[in-house]
Design an enzyme around this catalytic site. Sequence first.
Site, mmCIF file in Angstrom:
data_model
loop_
_atom_site.group_PDB
_atom_site.id
_atom_site.type_symbol
_atom_site.label_atom_id
_atom_site.label_comp_id
_atom_site.label_asym_id
_atom_site.label_seq_id
_atom_site.Cartn_x
_atom_site.Cartn_y
_atom_site.Cartn_z
ATOM 1 N N SER B 231 93.008 90.154 20.651
ATOM 2 C CA SER B 231 93.333 89.241 20.874
ATOM 3 C C SER B 231 95.468 89.488 20.867
ATOM 4 O O SER B 231 95.964 89.122 21.476
ATOM 5 C CB SER B 231 93.364 87.804 20.494
ATOM 6 O OG SER B 231 93.404 88.076 19.403
ATOM 7 N N ARG B 235 97.418 89.656 23.867
ATOM 8 C CA ARG B 235 98.745 88.916 24.209
ATOM 9 C C ARG B 235 99.633 89.668 24.141
ATOM 10 O O ARG B 235 100.477 89.220 25.664
ATOM 11 C CB ARG B 235 98.967 88.654 22.359
ATOM 12 C CG ARG B 235 100.035 87.181 22.955
ATOM 13 C CD ARG B 235 99.949 86.905 21.632
ATOM 14 N NE ARG B 235 98.606 85.865 21.097
ATOM 15 C CZ ARG B 235 98.011 85.990 20.400
ATOM 16 N NH1 ARG B 235 98.500 87.723 19.615
ATOM 17 N NH2 ARG B 235 96.941 85.282 19.714
ATOM 18 N N ASN B 239 101.272 90.037 28.614
ATOM 19 C CA ASN B 239 102.758 89.229 28.384
ATOM 20 C C ASN B 239 103.705 90.343 29.194
ATOM 21 O O ASN B 239 104.170 90.602 30.029
ATOM 22 C CB ASN B 239 102.840 88.833 27.406
ATOM 23 C CG ASN B 239 102.667 87.868 27.060
ATOM 24 O OD1 ASN B 239 103.675 86.695 28.016
ATOM 25 N ND2 ASN B 239 102.015 87.409 26.146
#
Lengths: 156, 304
Positions: B231, B235, B239
């Site tokens: 994660s 992440r 993004n």
Amino acid sequence: MNINLTLIGQSITFAVFVWFCYAYVWPPLVNALAERKKQISEGLAAAERGQHEQELAEKRAAEHLKEAKGQASEIIVQAQKRASEIVDEAKDDARTEADRIKIGADAEIAQEINRAREDLRQQVAILAIAGAEKILKQEVNAEAHASTLSALAEQL
Amino acid sequence: MSGDTQQTAAQYIQHHLQNMTYGKFPEGHDLAGQWGLAHDAAEAKAMGFMAIHVDTMFWSIFLGALFLFLFKKVANTATSGVPGGMQNFVEMIVEFVDSSVKSTFTGRNPFVAPMALTIFVWVFLINFMDLMPVDWIPGAVGWMGHQFFGMDPHHVYFKVVPSTDPNATFGMALSVFMLTLFYSFKQKGLIGFVGELTLHPFSSNNIVLKLAFIPINFVLEFVALIAKPLSLSLRLYGNMFAGEMIFILIALMYGGGWIAGIFGGFMQLGWAIFHILIITLQAYIFMTLTIVYMDLAYQTNEDH
């Protein structure tokens, strides 16, 4: 999107950068910050101390001022008292002096009166003798009646 | 749009999403067994694991070195007296990171704060490359490749933002993961670590039940353990990739005539301003999560 050697390269790069930062970059910066923090807190403490001392000094100065004022007013009161005393003394002195002068003058006046009276008496005696001489022209012996005449003069 | 000949929109996007890949040509290629730059996406894919993304490595190392150089320069002359402009700036960041670490990390480890600082600034700088107009650097590199190496500029691939390359984010997350494992072992010992994986969250005083719970617990905890680096890296990657993609799509509008071009200019400006928030936030999140994971590694007596 392919996973390849870059993965391992990145891991190694990351580790090296972190180590470098840990060894050479972080400590001096944090030390400088801690040092400054200490200096600032010391400075603040010193300022507070200075302020406290100033307050104390002001308080002391106010006390001194109050004391001095008290003393000054005391001195003024004493001076006023003294001045009135001096005035009183001077008045007394003047009165005594005046009395003394008056007494002297009175005595002198009395003396003058006595002297004038003496003179008058003698002149009266002389006049009386002269009158009596005129009356008793031939007969009266001055020497024989002198005691009578002087007794007469005494009575005047 | 870059290039001398006309590209389709799909080609343009694909060109921008391909890393410059240096690797070993696979079997069946003309240059099989040799190392070289992949000419297209298929070749890069065929190279498999034995390849390296030159652009990702270059920019990440360059930006990391820039960060360390600047901070080292300030650290050398750091005084406790009145700080200059640069020192002030650096100190602001250091203080910010330090207070973040102090409020989150409860253990004692002098390594965590410098790591957090490195992550924050490095990831920020890497993300910051996203604000560069998408064609500038790839265009310049394509021109250089054409001029000096005689390459077809369409085959010179260059991705400027390392955090849009999953290799980069996974690499960082992997290092962080290794560190958390290392400190977990160091703090808890092998038994404590295994116990953490197997005796939570279900536990019982009954020994049979306790044994029965071990596989369930292990599956749950193992997934939770693996989820952390995944994660963390996905992440950031997600993004940044999405942000980069939008910049590329906006850049496509410049090829659509005057009105679309002007509109695209405003779009790019707006997205870039919004993106400033995202790149800073992503750097901050990466740093904070790293600190949290390190903190978890240090928590010895977990009572659920």
